[in-house]
Design an enzyme around this catalytic site. Structure first.
Site, mmCIF file in Angstrom:
data_model
loop_
_atom_site.group_PDB
_atom_site.id
_atom_site.type_symbol
_atom_site.label_atom_id
_atom_site.label_comp_id
_atom_site.label_asym_id
_atom_site.label_seq_id
_atom_site.Cartn_x
_atom_site.Cartn_y
_atom_site.Cartn_z
ATOM 1 N N GLU A 129 34.195 -4.461 -13.106
ATOM 2 C CA GLU A 129 33.388 -5.667 -13.328
ATOM 3 C C GLU A 129 31.984 -5.338 -13.836
ATOM 4 O O GLU A 129 31.285 -6.209 -14.341
ATOM 5 C CB GLU A 129 33.316 -6.507 -12.046
ATOM 6 C CG GLU A 129 34.697 -6.950 -11.610
ATOM 7 C CD GLU A 129 34.698 -8.006 -10.513
ATOM 8 O OE1 GLU A 129 33.753 -8.801 -10.441
ATOM 9 O OE2 GLU A 129 35.671 -8.022 -9.739
ATOM 10 N N TYR A 151 27.323 -9.787 -7.648
ATOM 11 C CA TYR A 151 28.128 -8.671 -7.128
ATOM 12 C C TYR A 151 28.186 -7.542 -8.154
ATOM 13 O O TYR A 151 27.847 -6.388 -7.863
ATOM 14 C CB TYR A 151 29.554 -9.149 -6.779
ATOM 15 C CG TYR A 151 30.556 -8.017 -6.675
ATOM 16 C CD1 TYR A 151 30.487 -7.087 -5.636
ATOM 17 C CD2 TYR A 151 31.576 -7.860 -7.621
ATOM 18 C CE1 TYR A 151 31.398 -6.026 -5.545
ATOM 19 C CE2 TYR A 151 32.492 -6.807 -7.537
ATOM 20 C CZ TYR A 151 32.396 -5.902 -6.491
ATOM 21 O OH TYR A 151 33.293 -4.856 -6.407
ATOM 22 N N LYS A 155 26.663 -3.688 -8.186
ATOM 23 C CA LYS A 155 27.502 -2.489 -8.345
ATOM 24 C C LYS A 155 27.019 -1.663 -9.549
ATOM 25 O O LYS A 155 26.980 -0.437 -9.498
ATOM 26 C CB LYS A 155 28.978 -2.870 -8.517
ATOM 27 C CG LYS A 155 29.638 -3.466 -7.283
ATOM 28 C CD LYS A 155 29.767 -2.494 -6.111
ATOM 29 C CE LYS A 155 30.737 -1.354 -6.351
ATOM 30 N NZ LYS A 155 30.959 -0.547 -5.121
HETATM 31 N N1 LIG Z 1 39.007 -4.946 -4.100
HETATM 32 C C1 LIG Z 1 39.055 -4.614 -5.391
HETATM 33 O O1 LIG Z 1 39.870 -5.151 -6.137
HETATM 34 C C2 LIG Z 1 38.124 -3.547 -5.930
HETATM 35 C C3 LIG Z 1 38.314 -3.106 -7.252
HETATM 36 C C4 LIG Z 1 37.481 -2.090 -7.756
HETATM 37 C C5 LIG Z 1 36.492 -1.553 -6.956
HETATM 38 N N2 LIG Z 1 36.313 -2.014 -5.687
HETATM 39 C C6 LIG Z 1 35.257 -1.391 -4.856
HETATM 40 O O2 LIG Z 1 35.910 -0.704 -3.813
HETATM 41 C C7 LIG Z 1 35.119 -0.694 -2.644
HETATM 42 C C8 LIG Z 1 35.918 -1.224 -1.462
HETATM 43 O O3 LIG Z 1 36.358 -2.556 -1.760
HETATM 44 P P1 LIG Z 1 37.232 -3.380 -0.719
HETATM 45 O O4 LIG Z 1 37.985 -4.394 -1.491
HETATM 46 O O5 LIG Z 1 37.949 -2.455 0.174
HETATM 47 O O6 LIG Z 1 36.069 -4.117 0.109
HETATM 48 P P2 LIG Z 1 36.101 -4.740 1.561
HETATM 49 O O7 LIG Z 1 35.124 -5.873 1.518
HETATM 50 O O8 LIG Z 1 37.491 -5.001 2.011
HETATM 51 O O9 LIG Z 1 35.530 -3.572 2.508
HETATM 52 C C9 LIG Z 1 34.181 -3.204 2.525
HETATM 53 C C10 LIG Z 1 33.931 -2.405 3.799
HETATM 54 O O10 LIG Z 1 32.572 -1.959 3.774
HETATM 55 C C11 LIG Z 1 31.999 -2.216 5.044
HETATM 56 N N3 LIG Z 1 30.550 -2.437 4.873
HETATM 57 C C12 LIG Z 1 29.944 -3.470 4.238
HETATM 58 N N4 LIG Z 1 28.611 -3.334 4.291
HETATM 59 C C13 LIG Z 1 28.360 -2.162 4.956
HETATM 60 C C14 LIG Z 1 27.183 -1.452 5.306
HETATM 61 N N5 LIG Z 1 25.968 -1.937 5.008
HETATM 62 N N6 LIG Z 1 27.303 -0.296 5.969
HETATM 63 C C15 LIG Z 1 28.518 0.202 6.302
HETATM 64 N N7 LIG Z 1 29.676 -0.422 5.997
HETATM 65 C C16 LIG Z 1 29.603 -1.591 5.323
HETATM 66 C C17 LIG Z 1 32.695 -3.456 5.559
HETATM 67 O O11 LIG Z 1 32.607 -3.568 6.985
HETATM 68 C C18 LIG Z 1 34.127 -3.207 5.079
HETATM 69 O O12 LIG Z 1 34.859 -2.461 6.019
HETATM 70 C C19 LIG Z 1 33.877 -1.536 -2.963
HETATM 71 O O13 LIG Z 1 32.828 -0.665 -3.287
HETATM 72 C C20 LIG Z 1 34.282 -2.346 -4.180
HETATM 73 O O14 LIG Z 1 33.176 -2.650 -4.997
HETATM 74 C C21 LIG Z 1 37.105 -3.001 -5.152
#
Ligand SMILES: NC(=O)c1ccc[n+]([C@@H]2O[C@H](COP(=O)([O-])OP(=O)(O)OC[C@H]3O[C@@H](n4cnc5c(N)ncnc54)[C@H](O)[C@@H]3O)[C@@H](O)[C@H]2O)c1
Length: 330
Positions: A129, A151, A155
């Protein structure tokens, strides 16, 4: 070998941890895995239940913005895999302060501590994104960043900080930029688990705008496999796109989800489009394929059927989380 996994109680991070601790990644076979997670609404220790008895797992509840804690945990760490983030676009539209704090300041805190401790590799998990929206063709890693939501802007900022720590201090950082993930343990505010759990409860599903926005859907296991290839052999300072799933419009995705639970189009409730809604995402995965031999392994039909089955068999996991999502009012 010690690995620090931030956000390891979230959707993708917990998949990575479960895989790491059950032998999926040979280089981590004997590794100690330290999970640092704040347990926001999106994180849950229940995501780690399958590996909770594993002696190599240490869970620390804490914030990646807490420099003292992060500094303490970084000692002796060989590899950081940084998943922790505020991750839901809709929430970032309602309020972006938490996104800037966690995604930007939190990442900077980790990078600084990793540099101070001299860690061997830092994998920053980013998203496609950050590139914005593309009408046709696909983004390669050197494409300009044009994020459109708070968001994706947060990132993109953390991507650039990660890059700067490599350029300035020589920190061995790699950045991965992946397309949309699906699979078990995804918080039921994201489209696939939201739609599946609504349909399992006989409730309608909200479809944004004309439903023609296109996303590339990749199984979470393929994403984590790509991340591990980068952790093992990615060149420091480099960015790797991860994707190669199945491109679908939201209407096509909805049709498949309705079919999977035996529901009809009357369950679809058109809603006003998301503000600044990106039309299409598409990553070129030529670099990770050529350099690291990455290929997605789970075809969408099988992965989606397994995922729908998982949600239908794991109500005890998602029902309390749906309540939690509603309670926040967001
Ligand atoms: N879900 C997708 O489709 C996708 C795609 C590409 C990249 N990503 C990236 O992958 C990563 C994980 O995504 P996800 O879907 O598992 O997200 P999610 O929201 O399910 O999980 C995020 C986790 O981070 C923890 N967290 C949030 N703020 C925090 C802080 N300040 N300190 C410590 N822990 C904290 C939360 O408690 C949670 O367990 C992210 O960086 C996201 O940008 C996600």
């Amino acid at each position: 070998m010690r690995v620090l996994v931030t956000g390891g109680a979230g959707f993708i991070g917990s998949h990575y941890v479960r895989q790491a601790l059950t032998g999926a990644y040979p280089s981590l076979r004997d590794a100690e895995v330290v999970v640092l997670d704040k347990l926001t609404y999106a994180g849950s220790e229940s995501n780690l239940v399958p590996v909770a008895a594993e002696e190599r797992l240490r869970f620390v509840r804490g914030d990646i913005c807490d420099g003292a804690l992060v500094g303490e945990l970084m000692a002796g760490v060989d590899l950081v895999v940084h998943f922790a983030a505020e991750s839901h676009v809709d929430r970032s539209i309602l309020g972006s302060a938490d996104f800037v704090l966690t995604n930007v300041l939190g990442t900077q805190t980790l990078l600084q501590a990793a540099h101070d401790a001299g860690v061997g590799k830092f994998v920053h998990v980013s998203t496609d994104e950050v590139y914005g929206s593309i009408e046709s063709g696909s983004w390669s890693e050197d494409h300009v960043l044009e994020p459109n939501s708070p968001y994706s802007a947060s990132k993109a900022s953390s991507d650039l900080l990660a890059r700067s720590f490599h350029r300035t201090y020589g920190l061995p950082v790699c950045v991965t930029r992946c397309s949309n993930n699906y699979g078990p343990y995804q918080f039921p505010e994201k489209v696939i688990p939201l739609f599946v759990t609504n349909l399992l409860d006989g409730k309608p599903v909200p479809l944004y705008g004309d439903g023609l926005n296109v996303r590339d859907w990749l199984h979470v296991d393929d994403h984590c496999h790509g991340i591990q290839l980068v952790a093992d052999r990615g060149r420091p300072g480099e960015i790797y796109n991860i994707g190669g799933g199945t491109e679908l419009t939201n209407r096509e995705l909805t049709e498949r989800l309705l079919a999977a639970v035996g529901a009809g189009w009357e369950m679809v409730e058109p809603v006003e489009d998301r503000k600044g809604h990106d039309r299409r995402y598409s990553v070129d995965i030529g670099k990770i394929r050529t350099e690291l031999g990455y290929e997605p392994r789970i075809d969408f039909e099988t992965g989606l059927a397994d995922t729908v089955r998982w949600y239908s068999q794991n109500r005890a996991w998602w029902e309390p989380l749906k309540g939690r999502a509603t309670l926040t009012g967001r």
